[in-house]
Design a protein around this motif. Sequence first.
Motif, PDB file in Angstrom:
ATOM      1  N   PHE A   1      47.638  29.641  33.379  1.00  0.00           N
ATOM      2  CA  PHE A   1      48.608  30.666  33.011  1.00  0.00           C
ATOM      3  C   PHE A   1      49.005  31.505  34.221  1.00  0.00           C
ATOM      4  O   PHE A   1      50.196  31.756  34.462  1.00  0.00           O
ATOM      5  CB  PHE A   1      48.017  31.545  31.909  1.00  0.00           C
ATOM      6  CG  PHE A   1      48.972  32.563  31.346  1.00  0.00           C
ATOM      7  CD1 PHE A   1      50.244  32.206  30.928  1.00  0.00           C
ATOM      8  CD2 PHE A   1      48.584  33.891  31.215  1.00  0.00           C
ATOM      9  CE1 PHE A   1      51.123  33.149  30.399  1.00  0.00           C
ATOM     10  CE2 PHE A   1      49.443  34.836  30.685  1.00  0.00           C
ATOM     11  CZ  PHE A   1      50.718  34.458  30.286  1.00  0.00           C
ATOM     12  N   LEU A   2      48.018  31.931  34.999  1.00  0.00           N
ATOM     13  CA  LEU A   2      48.314  32.724  36.197  1.00  0.00           C
ATOM     14  C   LEU A   2      49.136  31.907  37.191  1.00  0.00           C
ATOM     15  O   LEU A   2      50.041  32.427  37.844  1.00  0.00           O
ATOM     16  CB  LEU A   2      47.021  33.205  36.854  1.00  0.00           C
ATOM     17  CG  LEU A   2      46.177  34.208  36.062  1.00  0.00           C
ATOM     18  CD1 LEU A   2      44.911  34.560  36.840  1.00  0.00           C
ATOM     19  CD2 LEU A   2      46.955  35.474  35.744  1.00  0.00           C
ATOM     20  N   GLY A   3      48.817  30.604  37.302  1.00  0.00           N
ATOM     21  CA  GLY A   3      49.575  29.747  38.197  1.00  0.00           C
ATOM     22  C   GLY A   3      51.019  29.610  37.766  1.00  0.00           C
ATOM     23  O   GLY A   3      51.942  29.651  38.587  1.00  0.00           O
ATOM     24  N   GLN A   4      51.224  29.469  36.473  1.00  0.00           N
ATOM     25  CA  GLN A   4      52.595  29.357  35.955  1.00  0.00           C
ATOM     26  C   GLN A   4      53.395  30.626  36.211  1.00  0.00           C
ATOM     27  O   GLN A   4      54.610  30.577  36.445  1.00  0.00           O
ATOM     28  CB  GLN A   4      52.556  29.058  34.457  1.00  0.00           C
ATOM     29  CG  GLN A   4      52.028  27.672  34.112  1.00  0.00           C
ATOM     30  CD  GLN A   4      51.786  27.498  32.626  1.00  0.00           C
ATOM     31  OE1 GLN A   4      51.712  28.489  31.875  1.00  0.00           O
ATOM     32  NE2 GLN A   4      51.651  26.257  32.179  1.00  0.00           N
ATOM     33  N   GLN A   5      52.712  31.762  36.144  1.00  0.00           N
ATOM     34  CA  GLN A   5      53.386  33.054  36.330  1.00  0.00           C
ATOM     35  C   GLN A   5      53.454  33.490  37.788  1.00  0.00           C
ATOM     36  O   GLN A   5      54.049  34.522  38.104  1.00  0.00           O
ATOM     37  CB  GLN A   5      52.666  34.132  35.509  1.00  0.00           C
ATOM     38  CG  GLN A   5      52.627  33.853  34.019  1.00  0.00           C
ATOM     39  CD  GLN A   5      53.999  33.833  33.388  1.00  0.00           C
ATOM     40  OE1 GLN A   5      54.874  34.611  33.770  1.00  0.00           O
ATOM     41  NE2 GLN A   5      54.204  32.953  32.421  1.00  0.00           N
ATOM     42  N   GLY A   6      52.820  32.723  38.679  1.00  0.00           N
ATOM     43  CA  GLY A   6      52.829  33.069  40.094  1.00  0.00           C
ATOM     44  C   GLY A   6      52.049  34.325  40.419  1.00  0.00           C
ATOM     45  O   GLY A   6      52.425  35.092  41.312  1.00  0.00           O
ATOM     46  N   VAL A   7      50.925  34.541  39.714  1.00  0.00           N
ATOM     47  CA  VAL A   7      50.122  35.749  39.908  1.00  0.00           C
ATOM     48  C   VAL A   7      48.842  35.401  40.661  1.00  0.00           C
ATOM     49  O   VAL A   7      47.978  34.698  40.128  1.00  0.00           O
ATOM     50  CB  VAL A   7      49.758  36.392  38.557  1.00  0.00           C
ATOM     51  CG1 VAL A   7      48.819  37.582  38.759  1.00  0.00           C
ATOM     52  CG2 VAL A   7      51.018  36.837  37.826  1.00  0.00           C
TER      53      VAL A   7
END
Length: 361
Positions: free
Chosen positions: A75-81
Amino acid sequence: MKRPYYLFSSGRLKRQHNTLALEKTAGERLPDDAPEDEGLPSSHPDGGRTPFPIESVDSLFLFGEIDINSKLITFLGQQGVPAFFFDYYGNYSATLYPRENLLSGRLRVQQAKHYLSPKKRLTLARTFVEAALFNIERVIKYYQPRLVGEAQQETQVTLQALVRDRDALPLTTDIFTLMAVEGRIRDRYYKLWPHFLGKEVASKFPMNKRERRPPSNELNALISFGNSLCYSTVVRQIYRTALDPTIAFLHEPGDRRFSLSLDIAEIFKPLLVDRAIFRLLKTGEINSKHFEKHLEGCYLSDAGRKIFVQHWDERLSKTVHHRTLDKKVSYERLIRLECYKLVRHLSDPAGNTYQGLHMWW
Protein backbone atom coordinates in the motif's frame (compact mmCIF):
# COMPACT_ATOMS: atom_id res chain seq x y z
CA MET A 1 -1.70 19.16 1.76
CA LYS A 2 0.69 16.28 2.38
CA ARG A 3 3.07 16.34 5.33
CA PRO A 4 5.40 13.96 7.18
CA TYR A 5 3.94 11.95 10.07
CA TYR A 6 6.08 11.21 13.13
CA LEU A 7 4.94 8.15 15.09
CA PHE A 8 6.34 7.67 18.60
CA SER A 9 3.81 5.14 19.87
CA SER A 10 4.47 1.42 19.51
CA GLY A 11 2.04 -0.95 17.86
CA ARG A 12 0.99 -2.31 14.49
CA LEU A 13 0.70 -0.02 11.51
CA LYS A 14 -1.79 -1.43 9.05
CA ARG A 15 -3.86 -0.68 6.03
CA GLN A 16 -7.47 -0.06 6.98
CA HIS A 17 -9.52 0.01 3.80
CA ASN A 18 -7.82 2.82 1.85
CA THR A 19 -6.21 4.63 4.75
CA LEU A 20 -3.72 3.96 7.54
CA ALA A 21 -4.29 3.04 11.17
CA LEU A 22 -1.94 2.54 14.10
CA GLU A 23 -3.11 -0.06 16.61
CA LYS A 24 -1.30 1.04 19.74
CA THR A 25 0.24 -1.24 22.33
CA ALA A 26 0.80 -0.77 26.04
CA GLY A 27 3.95 -1.63 27.94
CA GLU A 28 7.62 -0.71 27.99
CA ARG A 29 9.65 -1.13 24.84
CA LEU A 30 12.77 -3.27 25.09
CA PRO A 31 16.06 -1.99 23.63
CA ASP A 32 16.72 -3.47 20.20
CA ASP A 33 19.95 -5.05 21.44
CA ALA A 34 18.57 -6.37 24.78
CA PRO A 35 19.77 -9.93 25.52
CA GLU A 36 16.20 -11.04 26.31
CA ASP A 37 14.82 -9.72 23.02
CA GLU A 38 13.42 -12.54 20.86
CA GLY A 39 12.29 -10.40 17.93
CA LEU A 40 8.67 -10.38 19.13
CA PRO A 41 6.62 -7.29 20.07
CA SER A 42 7.61 -5.91 23.48
CA SER A 43 4.02 -5.09 24.38
CA HIS A 44 0.45 -6.07 23.61
CA PRO A 45 -2.46 -4.20 21.99
CA ASP A 46 -4.32 -1.89 24.34
CA GLY A 47 -7.34 -1.38 22.10
CA GLY A 48 -6.40 2.11 20.99
CA ARG A 49 -6.44 2.87 17.28
CA THR A 50 -5.37 6.04 15.50
CA PRO A 51 -6.44 6.36 11.85
CA PHE A 52 -5.02 8.94 9.46
CA PRO A 53 -5.77 9.46 5.76
CA ILE A 54 -3.12 8.32 3.30
CA GLU A 55 -3.88 11.37 1.15
CA SER A 56 -2.27 13.59 3.80
CA VAL A 57 0.87 11.47 4.26
CA ASP A 58 4.07 12.56 2.52
CA SER A 59 6.30 10.21 4.53
CA LEU A 60 6.45 8.28 7.81
CA PHE A 61 9.05 8.64 10.55
CA LEU A 62 8.74 5.67 12.92
CA PHE A 63 10.32 6.11 16.35
CA GLY A 64 8.26 3.49 18.20
CA GLU A 65 8.38 -0.29 17.91
CA ILE A 66 6.21 -0.78 14.84
CA ASP A 67 5.00 -4.06 13.32
CA ILE A 68 4.13 -4.06 9.61
CA ASN A 69 3.08 -6.65 7.05
CA SER A 70 3.31 -7.08 3.28
CA LYS A 71 -0.13 -5.55 2.69
CA LEU A 72 1.01 -2.31 4.29
CA ILE A 73 4.30 -2.32 2.36
CA THR A 74 2.42 -2.79 -0.90
CA PHE A 75 0.00 0.00 0.00
CA LEU A 76 2.77 2.44 0.90
CA GLY A 77 4.57 1.55 -2.32
CA GLN A 78 1.47 2.21 -4.38
CA GLN A 79 1.04 5.59 -2.70
CA GLY A 80 4.71 6.52 -3.01
CA VAL A 81 5.15 6.97 0.75
CA PRO A 82 8.64 6.26 2.16
CA ALA A 83 8.99 5.14 5.77
CA PHE A 84 12.04 5.93 7.91
CA PHE A 85 12.82 3.74 10.91
CA PHE A 86 14.70 4.82 14.03
CA ASP A 87 16.01 2.41 16.65
CA TYR A 88 15.45 2.42 20.40
CA TYR A 89 18.19 5.05 20.85
CA GLY A 90 16.81 7.39 18.18
CA ASN A 91 19.38 6.50 15.52
CA TYR A 92 18.22 6.44 11.91
CA SER A 93 18.43 2.77 10.98
CA ALA A 94 16.51 1.97 7.77
CA THR A 95 14.23 3.22 5.02
CA LEU A 96 11.30 1.48 3.40
CA TYR A 97 11.75 2.97 -0.07
CA PRO A 98 8.86 2.67 -2.56
CA ARG A 99 9.55 1.57 -6.09
CA GLU A 100 11.06 4.52 -7.91
CA ASN A 101 8.62 6.31 -10.18
CA LEU A 102 10.86 9.14 -11.37
CA LEU A 103 13.40 7.04 -13.24
CA SER A 104 15.91 8.49 -15.69
CA GLY A 105 18.50 6.17 -17.15
CA ARG A 106 20.22 9.13 -18.78
CA LEU A 107 20.60 10.97 -15.46
CA ARG A 108 21.83 7.86 -13.67
CA VAL A 109 24.50 7.33 -16.32
CA GLN A 110 25.61 10.95 -15.97
CA GLN A 111 25.67 10.67 -12.19
CA ALA A 112 27.89 7.57 -12.42
CA LYS A 113 30.17 9.27 -14.96
CA HIS A 114 30.67 12.22 -12.65
CA TYR A 115 31.61 9.87 -9.83
CA LEU A 116 34.00 7.87 -12.01
CA SER A 117 35.73 10.99 -13.33
CA PRO A 118 38.22 12.17 -10.66
CA LYS A 119 38.05 15.74 -11.98
CA LYS A 120 34.26 15.95 -12.13
CA ARG A 121 33.83 14.24 -8.76
CA LEU A 122 36.34 16.55 -7.09
CA THR A 123 34.58 19.61 -8.53
CA LEU A 124 31.26 18.58 -6.97
CA ALA A 125 32.85 17.48 -3.68
CA ARG A 126 34.59 20.87 -3.36
CA THR A 127 31.27 22.62 -3.93
CA PHE A 128 29.55 20.67 -1.13
CA VAL A 129 32.35 21.48 1.32
CA GLU A 130 32.53 25.14 0.24
CA ALA A 131 28.78 25.60 0.79
CA ALA A 132 28.94 23.82 4.16
CA LEU A 133 31.79 26.07 5.34
CA PHE A 134 30.02 29.18 4.08
CA ASN A 135 26.90 28.29 6.08
CA ILE A 136 28.95 27.52 9.19
CA GLU A 137 30.51 30.97 8.75
CA ARG A 138 27.02 32.51 8.61
CA VAL A 139 26.08 30.85 11.90
CA ILE A 140 29.30 32.06 13.55
CA LYS A 141 28.82 35.61 12.28
CA TYR A 142 25.26 35.61 13.63
CA TYR A 143 26.53 35.03 17.17
CA GLN A 144 29.83 36.92 17.02
CA PRO A 145 28.39 40.43 17.65
CA ARG A 146 26.77 39.11 20.83
CA LEU A 147 30.11 38.00 22.29
CA VAL A 148 32.68 40.01 24.21
CA GLY A 149 36.28 39.68 25.31
CA GLU A 150 38.04 36.35 24.95
CA ALA A 151 34.99 34.68 23.42
CA GLN A 152 34.86 37.20 20.58
CA GLN A 153 38.61 36.93 20.00
CA GLU A 154 38.43 33.14 19.82
CA THR A 155 35.52 33.40 17.42
CA GLN A 156 37.45 35.81 15.20
CA VAL A 157 40.45 33.45 15.07
CA THR A 158 38.14 30.58 14.02
CA LEU A 159 36.53 32.75 11.34
CA GLN A 160 39.93 33.66 9.93
CA ALA A 161 40.94 29.99 9.79
CA LEU A 162 37.63 29.08 8.16
CA VAL A 163 37.94 31.73 5.45
CA ARG A 164 41.57 30.75 4.82
CA ASP A 165 40.68 27.08 4.42
CA ARG A 166 37.65 27.84 2.28
CA ASP A 167 39.67 30.07 -0.05
CA ALA A 168 42.23 27.27 -0.39
CA LEU A 169 39.66 24.65 -1.43
CA PRO A 170 40.42 25.09 -5.18
CA LEU A 171 43.96 23.88 -4.42
CA THR A 172 42.82 20.56 -2.92
CA THR A 173 43.60 17.61 -5.14
CA ASP A 174 41.78 14.71 -3.49
CA ILE A 175 38.63 13.83 -1.54
CA PHE A 176 40.51 12.81 1.60
CA THR A 177 42.03 16.30 1.94
CA LEU A 178 38.64 17.91 1.38
CA MET A 179 37.04 15.89 4.16
CA ALA A 180 39.99 16.64 6.44
CA VAL A 181 39.50 20.38 5.88
CA GLU A 182 35.78 20.14 6.61
CA GLY A 183 36.41 18.04 9.72
CA ARG A 184 39.06 20.44 11.04
CA ILE A 185 36.76 23.45 10.68
CA ARG A 186 33.88 21.60 12.32
CA ASP A 187 36.08 20.74 15.31
CA ARG A 188 36.94 24.43 15.74
CA TYR A 189 33.31 25.38 15.20
CA TYR A 190 32.12 22.98 17.93
CA LYS A 191 34.60 24.51 20.37
CA LEU A 192 32.74 27.82 19.95
CA TRP A 193 29.40 26.33 20.94
CA PRO A 194 29.81 27.10 24.69
CA HIS A 195 30.11 30.78 23.73
CA PHE A 196 26.99 30.62 21.55
CA LEU A 197 24.98 28.86 24.26
CA GLY A 198 26.05 31.16 27.08
CA LYS A 199 27.75 30.29 30.37
CA GLU A 200 24.66 29.04 32.18
CA VAL A 201 23.56 26.64 29.43
CA ALA A 202 27.13 25.61 28.56
CA SER A 203 27.79 24.62 32.17
CA LYS A 204 24.91 22.14 31.95
CA PHE A 205 25.73 20.97 28.43
CA PRO A 206 29.52 20.94 27.96
CA MET A 207 31.04 20.35 24.54
CA ASN A 208 34.42 18.66 24.92
CA LYS A 209 34.66 17.08 21.48
CA ARG A 210 32.42 15.47 18.87
CA GLU A 211 31.82 11.80 19.71
CA ARG A 212 29.34 9.70 17.74
CA ARG A 213 29.29 5.98 18.45
CA PRO A 214 27.95 6.25 21.04
CA PRO A 215 27.33 9.93 21.85
CA SER A 216 29.29 10.66 25.02
CA ASN A 217 27.14 13.44 26.48
CA GLU A 218 23.93 15.40 26.02
CA LEU A 219 25.21 17.80 23.36
CA ASN A 220 26.64 14.97 21.28
CA ALA A 221 23.32 13.14 21.62
CA LEU A 222 21.47 16.18 20.25
CA ILE A 223 23.86 16.50 17.32
CA SER A 224 23.56 12.80 16.46
CA PHE A 225 19.76 12.83 16.62
CA GLY A 226 19.51 16.07 14.64
CA ASN A 227 21.88 14.75 11.98
CA SER A 228 19.78 11.58 11.68
CA LEU A 229 16.69 13.69 11.06
CA CYS A 230 18.58 15.77 8.51
CA TYR A 231 19.82 12.72 6.60
CA SER A 232 16.38 11.14 6.42
CA THR A 233 14.78 14.44 5.37
CA VAL A 234 17.30 14.79 2.54
CA VAL A 235 16.62 11.19 1.45
CA ARG A 236 12.91 12.05 1.31
CA GLN A 237 13.61 14.96 -1.03
CA ILE A 238 16.02 12.98 -3.21
CA TYR A 239 13.27 10.40 -3.66
CA ARG A 240 11.11 13.11 -5.26
CA THR A 241 13.70 13.50 -8.02
CA ALA A 242 15.38 11.11 -10.47
CA LEU A 243 18.71 11.23 -8.60
CA ASP A 244 20.24 7.95 -7.43
CA PRO A 245 20.71 8.36 -3.65
CA THR A 246 23.50 5.75 -3.53
CA ILE A 247 25.92 7.57 -5.87
CA ALA A 248 27.71 10.33 -3.97
CA PHE A 249 30.69 12.58 -4.62
CA LEU A 250 32.10 13.79 -1.30
CA HIS A 251 31.24 10.69 0.72
CA GLU A 252 32.29 7.36 -0.70
CA PRO A 253 29.34 5.30 -2.00
CA GLY A 254 28.95 2.16 0.09
CA ASP A 255 26.61 -0.69 0.83
CA ARG A 256 23.33 -0.17 2.70
CA ARG A 257 23.42 3.63 2.81
CA PHE A 258 22.21 6.58 0.77
CA SER A 259 25.55 8.36 0.44
CA LEU A 260 24.24 11.27 -1.61
CA SER A 261 22.08 12.34 1.34
CA LEU A 262 25.27 12.70 3.40
CA ASP A 263 26.71 15.05 0.75
CA ILE A 264 23.66 17.31 0.58
CA ALA A 265 23.06 17.22 4.34
CA GLU A 266 26.48 18.82 4.94
CA ILE A 267 25.08 22.02 3.42
CA PHE A 268 21.94 22.07 5.57
CA LYS A 269 23.18 20.93 8.98
CA PRO A 270 24.28 24.42 10.09
CA LEU A 271 20.88 25.87 9.18
CA LEU A 272 18.61 23.04 10.32
CA VAL A 273 20.39 21.01 13.00
CA ASP A 274 22.76 23.42 14.71
CA ARG A 275 20.32 26.31 14.98
CA ALA A 276 17.62 23.95 16.24
CA ILE A 277 19.93 22.77 19.03
CA PHE A 278 20.83 26.32 20.07
CA ARG A 279 17.17 27.29 20.17
CA LEU A 280 15.97 24.27 22.17
CA LEU A 281 18.74 24.54 24.77
CA LYS A 282 18.68 28.31 25.22
CA THR A 283 14.89 28.37 25.66
CA GLY A 284 15.02 25.43 28.08
CA GLU A 285 12.58 23.37 26.01
CA ILE A 286 15.09 20.54 26.25
CA ASN A 287 16.92 20.13 29.55
CA SER A 288 18.88 17.49 31.46
CA LYS A 289 15.77 15.43 32.29
CA HIS A 290 15.32 14.65 28.58
CA PHE A 291 18.40 12.40 28.38
CA GLU A 292 19.13 8.80 29.32
CA LYS A 293 22.31 6.78 29.73
CA HIS A 294 22.56 3.44 27.91
CA LEU A 295 25.55 1.23 27.17
CA GLU A 296 28.12 3.89 28.06
CA GLY A 297 26.35 6.37 25.80
CA CYS A 298 23.95 9.28 26.20
CA TYR A 299 20.69 9.51 24.24
CA LEU A 300 17.60 11.66 24.02
CA SER A 301 14.65 10.19 25.87
CA ASP A 302 11.36 9.56 24.13
CA ALA A 303 10.02 12.83 25.55
CA GLY A 304 13.11 14.68 24.36
CA ARG A 305 12.83 13.26 20.86
CA LYS A 306 9.20 14.38 20.66
CA ILE A 307 10.19 17.95 21.55
CA PHE A 308 13.03 17.95 19.05
CA VAL A 309 10.87 16.51 16.26
CA GLN A 310 8.09 19.03 16.87
CA HIS A 311 10.58 21.88 16.58
CA TRP A 312 12.18 20.18 13.56
CA ASP A 313 8.86 20.00 11.75
CA GLU A 314 8.18 23.67 12.50
CA ARG A 315 11.65 24.62 11.31
CA LEU A 316 11.21 22.79 8.00
CA SER A 317 8.01 24.78 7.47
CA LYS A 318 9.68 28.16 8.03
CA THR A 319 9.92 30.24 4.88
CA VAL A 320 12.45 32.63 3.41
CA HIS A 321 12.15 34.88 0.37
CA HIS A 322 14.01 33.19 -2.47
CA ARG A 323 15.95 35.81 -4.40
CA THR A 324 16.00 33.90 -7.68
CA LEU A 325 12.43 32.61 -7.65
CA ASP A 326 11.17 35.88 -6.10
CA LYS A 327 8.79 34.08 -3.75
CA LYS A 328 8.74 32.54 -0.31
CA VAL A 329 9.92 28.95 -0.03
CA SER A 330 10.16 26.69 3.02
CA TYR A 331 13.43 25.41 4.40
CA GLU A 332 12.35 21.92 3.35
CA ARG A 333 11.70 23.13 -0.18
CA LEU A 334 15.24 24.51 -0.29
CA ILE A 335 16.49 20.91 -0.01
CA ARG A 336 14.39 19.87 -3.01
CA LEU A 337 15.66 22.88 -4.98
CA GLU A 338 19.21 21.80 -4.12
CA CYS A 339 18.48 18.40 -5.64
CA TYR A 340 17.13 20.05 -8.78
CA LYS A 341 20.29 22.17 -9.09
CA LEU A 342 22.36 19.01 -8.90
CA VAL A 343 20.20 17.37 -11.58
CA ARG A 344 20.77 20.32 -13.91
CA HIS A 345 24.52 20.23 -13.31
CA LEU A 346 24.75 16.50 -14.05
CA SER A 347 22.76 16.98 -17.25
CA ASP A 348 24.70 20.07 -18.42
CA PRO A 349 27.78 20.89 -16.30
CA ALA A 350 28.91 23.71 -18.57
CA GLY A 351 25.55 25.45 -18.81
CA ASN A 352 24.27 24.78 -15.26
CA THR A 353 27.29 24.69 -12.99
CA TYR A 354 26.25 23.57 -9.51
CA GLN A 355 26.69 25.95 -6.59
CA GLY A 356 25.66 24.84 -3.15
CA LEU A 357 23.16 26.84 -1.10
CA HIS A 358 24.68 29.93 0.52
CA MET A 359 22.51 31.26 3.34
CA TRP A 360 21.65 34.87 2.56
CA TRP A 361 19.52 35.61 5.61
